[in-house]
Write a protein that holds these residues in place. Sequence first.
Motif, PDB file in Angstrom:
ATOM      1  N   VAL A  17       0.853  -1.182   0.000  1.00 52.44           N
ATOM      2  CA  VAL A  17       0.000   0.000   0.000  1.00 52.44           C
ATOM      3  C   VAL A  17       0.891   1.235   0.000  1.00 52.44           C
ATOM      4  O   VAL A  17       1.937   1.262   0.648  1.00 52.44           O
ATOM      5  CB  VAL A  17      -0.966   0.015   1.204  1.00 52.44           C
ATOM      6  N   TRP A  18       0.472   2.249  -0.758  1.00 53.90           N
ATOM      7  CA  TRP A  18       1.187   3.517  -0.846  1.00 53.90           C
ATOM      8  C   TRP A  18       0.440   4.534   0.001  1.00 53.90           C
ATOM      9  O   TRP A  18      -0.779   4.678  -0.113  1.00 53.90           O
ATOM     10  CB  TRP A  18       1.271   3.984  -2.297  1.00 53.90           C
ATOM     11  N   ILE A  19       1.168   5.249   0.863  1.00 56.50           N
ATOM     12  CA  ILE A  19       0.568   6.191   1.800  1.00 56.50           C
ATOM     13  C   ILE A  19       1.341   7.506   1.748  1.00 56.50           C
ATOM     14  O   ILE A  19       2.568   7.516   1.599  1.00 56.50           O
ATOM     15  CB  ILE A  19       0.569   5.614   3.236  1.00 56.50           C
ATOM     16  N   GLY A  20       0.623   8.608   1.895  1.00 54.33           N
ATOM     17  CA  GLY A  20       1.255   9.922   1.941  1.00 54.33           C
ATOM     18  C   GLY A  20       1.585  10.332   3.371  1.00 54.33           C
ATOM     19  O   GLY A  20       0.797  10.113   4.293  1.00 54.33           O
ATOM     20  N   TRP A  21       2.756  10.931   3.552  1.00 52.74           N
ATOM     21  CA  TRP A  21       3.222  11.392   4.864  1.00 52.74           C
ATOM     22  C   TRP A  21       3.095  12.908   4.924  1.00 52.74           C
ATOM     23  O   TRP A  21       3.594  13.610   4.044  1.00 52.74           O
ATOM     24  CB  TRP A  21       4.673  10.981   5.050  1.00 52.74           C
ATOM     25  N   PRO A  22       2.421  13.454   5.943  1.00 52.27           N
ATOM     26  CA  PRO A  22       2.290  14.913   6.036  1.00 52.27           C
ATOM     27  C   PRO A  22       3.659  15.593   6.014  1.00 52.27           C
ATOM     28  O   PRO A  22       4.485  15.369   6.904  1.00 52.27           O
ATOM     29  CB  PRO A  22       1.575  15.111   7.371  1.00 52.27           C
ATOM     30  N   ARG A  66       8.105  14.377   1.426  1.00 53.06           N
ATOM     31  CA  ARG A  66       8.790  15.407   0.649  1.00 53.06           C
ATOM     32  C   ARG A  66       9.708  16.236   1.539  1.00 53.06           C
ATOM     33  O   ARG A  66       9.261  16.827   2.534  1.00 53.06           O
ATOM     34  CB  ARG A  66       7.783  16.345  -0.007  1.00 53.06           C
ATOM     35  N   GLY A  67      10.992  16.231   1.189  1.00 51.09           N
ATOM     36  CA  GLY A  67      11.930  17.110   1.868  1.00 51.09           C
ATOM     37  C   GLY A  67      12.633  16.467   3.049  1.00 51.09           C
ATOM     38  O   GLY A  67      12.158  15.497   3.646  1.00 51.09           O
ATOM     39  N   ALA A  68      13.783  17.044   3.403  1.00 51.15           N
ATOM     40  CA  ALA A  68      14.645  16.450   4.423  1.00 51.15           C
ATOM     41  C   ALA A  68      13.969  16.366   5.786  1.00 51.15           C
ATOM     42  O   ALA A  68      14.098  15.356   6.495  1.00 51.15           O
ATOM     43  CB  ALA A  68      15.941  17.258   4.522  1.00 51.15           C
ATOM     44  N   ASP A  69      13.257  17.407   6.191  1.00 51.86           N
ATOM     45  CA  ASP A  69      12.621  17.401   7.507  1.00 51.86           C
ATOM     46  C   ASP A  69      11.548  16.321   7.600  1.00 51.86           C
ATOM     47  O   ASP A  69      11.462  15.597   8.601  1.00 51.86           O
ATOM     48  CB  ASP A  69      12.007  18.766   7.809  1.00 51.86           C
ATOM     49  N   ALA A  70      10.718  16.206   6.554  1.00 50.17           N
ATOM     50  CA  ALA A  70       9.657  15.200   6.564  1.00 50.17           C
ATOM     51  C   ALA A  70      10.236  13.793   6.534  1.00 50.17           C
ATOM     52  O   ALA A  70       9.748  12.888   7.222  1.00 50.17           O
ATOM     53  CB  ALA A  70       8.722  15.412   5.380  1.00 50.17           C
ATOM     54  N   ILE A  71      11.274  13.592   5.736  1.00 45.78           N
ATOM     55  CA  ILE A  71      11.892  12.271   5.659  1.00 45.78           C
ATOM     56  C   ILE A  71      12.523  11.899   6.996  1.00 45.78           C
ATOM     57  O   ILE A  71      12.408  10.759   7.464  1.00 45.78           O
ATOM     58  CB  ILE A  71      12.918  12.234   4.519  1.00 45.78           C
ATOM     59  N   ARG A  80      10.389   3.179  15.228  1.00 44.86           N
ATOM     60  CA  ARG A  80       9.522   2.784  16.344  1.00 44.86           C
ATOM     61  C   ARG A  80       8.715   1.529  16.036  1.00 44.86           C
ATOM     62  O   ARG A  80       8.100   0.939  16.934  1.00 44.86           O
ATOM     63  CB  ARG A  80       8.561   3.925  16.702  1.00 44.86           C
ATOM     64  N   LEU A  81       8.667   1.124  14.763  1.00 44.08           N
ATOM     65  CA  LEU A  81       7.857  -0.026  14.369  1.00 44.08           C
ATOM     66  C   LEU A  81       8.524  -1.329  14.797  1.00 44.08           C
ATOM     67  O   LEU A  81       9.752  -1.422  14.837  1.00 44.08           O
ATOM     68  CB  LEU A  81       7.659  -0.029  12.852  1.00 44.08           C
ATOM     69  N   PRO A  82       7.742  -2.367  15.109  1.00 48.29           N
ATOM     70  CA  PRO A  82       8.329  -3.667  15.471  1.00 48.29           C
ATOM     71  C   PRO A  82       9.231  -4.236  14.385  1.00 48.29           C
ATOM     72  O   PRO A  82      10.240  -4.888  14.701  1.00 48.29           O
ATOM     73  CB  PRO A  82       7.094  -4.550  15.701  1.00 48.29           C
ATOM     74  N   GLU A  83       8.891  -4.005  13.114  1.00 42.72           N
ATOM     75  CA  GLU A  83       9.727  -4.460  11.992  1.00 42.72           C
ATOM     76  C   GLU A  83       9.887  -3.300  11.011  1.00 42.72           C
ATOM     77  O   GLU A  83       9.123  -3.166  10.061  1.00 42.72           O
ATOM     78  CB  GLU A  83       9.100  -5.667  11.298  1.00 42.72           C
ATOM     79  N   PRO A  84      10.880  -2.442  11.218  1.00 41.11           N
ATOM     80  CA  PRO A  84      11.045  -1.262  10.364  1.00 41.11           C
ATOM     81  C   PRO A  84      11.197  -1.583   8.889  1.00 41.11           C
ATOM     82  O   PRO A  84      10.827  -0.769   8.032  1.00 41.11           O
ATOM     83  CB  PRO A  84      12.318  -0.607  10.925  1.00 41.11           C
ATOM     84  N   ALA A  85      11.714  -2.764   8.568  1.00 38.05           N
ATOM     85  CA  ALA A  85      11.973  -3.111   7.165  1.00 38.05           C
ATOM     86  C   ALA A  85      10.698  -3.223   6.343  1.00 38.05           C
ATOM     87  O   ALA A  85      10.751  -3.192   5.105  1.00 38.05           O
ATOM     88  CB  ALA A  85      12.751  -4.418   7.087  1.00 38.05           C
ATOM     89  N   LEU A  86       9.546  -3.339   6.999  1.00 34.67           N
ATOM     90  CA  LEU A  86       8.291  -3.447   6.267  1.00 34.67           C
ATOM     91  C   LEU A  86       7.813  -2.100   5.727  1.00 34.67           C
ATOM     92  O   LEU A  86       6.857  -2.048   4.958  1.00 34.67           O
ATOM     93  CB  LEU A  86       7.204  -4.047   7.166  1.00 34.67           C
ATOM     94  N   LEU A  87       8.468  -1.025   6.122  1.00 35.00           N
ATOM     95  CA  LEU A  87       8.117   0.313   5.660  1.00 35.00           C
ATOM     96  C   LEU A  87       9.256   0.890   4.830  1.00 35.00           C
ATOM     97  O   LEU A  87      10.387   0.993   5.299  1.00 35.00           O
ATOM     98  CB  LEU A  87       7.835   1.233   6.853  1.00 35.00           C
ATOM     99  N   THR A  88       8.949   1.266   3.586  1.00 35.20           N
ATOM    100  CA  THR A  88       9.922   1.905   2.703  1.00 35.20           C
ATOM    101  C   THR A  88       9.545   3.362   2.526  1.00 35.20           C
ATOM    102  O   THR A  88       8.393   3.677   2.225  1.00 35.20           O
ATOM    103  CB  THR A  88       9.951   1.213   1.320  1.00 35.20           C
ATOM    104  N   ILE A  89      10.515   4.242   2.719  1.00 33.41           N
ATOM    105  CA  ILE A  89      10.274   5.681   2.597  1.00 33.41           C
ATOM    106  C   ILE A  89      10.846   6.168   1.270  1.00 33.41           C
ATOM    107  O   ILE A  89      11.999   5.883   0.928  1.00 33.41           O
ATOM    108  CB  ILE A  89      10.917   6.448   3.765  1.00 33.41           C
ATOM    109  N   HIS A  90      10.039   6.905   0.514  1.00 34.97           N
ATOM    110  CA  HIS A  90      10.461   7.466  -0.764  1.00 34.97           C
ATOM    111  C   HIS A  90      10.414   8.990  -0.692  1.00 34.97           C
ATOM    112  O   HIS A  90       9.421   9.558  -0.230  1.00 34.97           O
ATOM    113  CB  HIS A  90       9.539   7.006  -1.898  1.00 34.97           C
ATOM    114  N   ASP A  91      11.454   9.628  -1.160  1.00 36.27           N
ATOM    115  CA  ASP A  91      11.478  11.085  -1.279  1.00 36.27           C
ATOM    116  C   ASP A  91      10.789  11.438  -2.595  1.00 36.27           C
ATOM    117  O   ASP A  91      11.298  11.147  -3.674  1.00 36.27           O
ATOM    118  CB  ASP A  91      12.920  11.588  -1.268  1.00 36.27           C
TER     119      ASP A  91
END
Length: 360
Positions: A17-22, A66-71, A80-91
Amino acid sequence: MLSSRRQPAEWALHDAVWIGWPSAADLWEDDLGPARAEVEDLIRAVLFPGGDGSGARGEPVHLLARGADAIAAAEIMRERLPEPALLTIHDAPIGDIWLRDTGPVFVKEESGALAASAFAFNGWGGKYRLAKDDEIARIVAELAGVRLRRFDEFTGEGGALETDGEGTFITTRQCLLNANRNPGLSEKDVEAVLKAALDAEKVVWLDEGLAGDHTDGHVDNLARFVAPGKVVCMRPCGEDDPNADVLAAIEKTLAAATDAAGRKLEVVTVPSPGRVELDGEPAAASHMNFYIANQSVVMPVYEKLTGKAAPGHDAAEILKELIDRPYFCAVDSSHILTGGGSFHCISQQQPSRQEDRIRR
């Protein structure tokens, strides 16, 4: 000849699933941190619906920031997640978090290949034009490694479309026939585009959306399929519900409708959140803006704004019996609502590549 491409139902298996980060501090202001906390709650409900990380895993999450602060903030959250590898962050240059609308609609081609369709995007009828938002569909398709086909003769958003995965779609005239999107197009014109882009065989047209909805009546706030031939919508809650007439009209239209297979739709109602206000005006708060993940359903509630557990509790009790998932999570979305939407609006499921071909 291009192969047919069909959007699967949301309850079909997802690869991700693709999700937007504020990310835009100038847009979110004091709600930035609280909105990020609610997105984190959504991510946890998708990835670890059992609550402690010991239960079944949901689909992996791709988070666009988007951007260094948000990333940086997203990376702190990931750790903080039990398995961080399940979340991929894209700029990515998202103007805001509403990926259901700015991102592509993932489809399955008749060959079984995963692909995507995209329409022209004009900031919800020109109300909120943000830099680069019209490029997000292409960016997400490239990141996902799928072929994107554009339908730029038509302006629309993913949140305006709801499907059973079998060729039936629900939408609203207020949105897709609006002069701020598609001046001069008729219902038949729109249906032809939806046939080419998503293999729509039958379109059920509703009229108006919720009061205070800046999207001009997105259907994912109004009515959702929960199984083939079965749709859920809301009934008014409280004497001051600002959408009483609209909700009654939606239920009546759906009850008279049939799907692409000729079945009369079974309509189930849940209580609306009632009157929810932002700055003294009705807000488009809806329990229909839930997301169906592989292991869970995540339904928004608005207790921080209303101070009331009901009617969200009552809606949850009905929905958990309707949708075949082992976990049901009612998660507060009050701060995300200040931006105009909720969990379904900020997410876009990527169907599994495992199914061989489109089912007919």
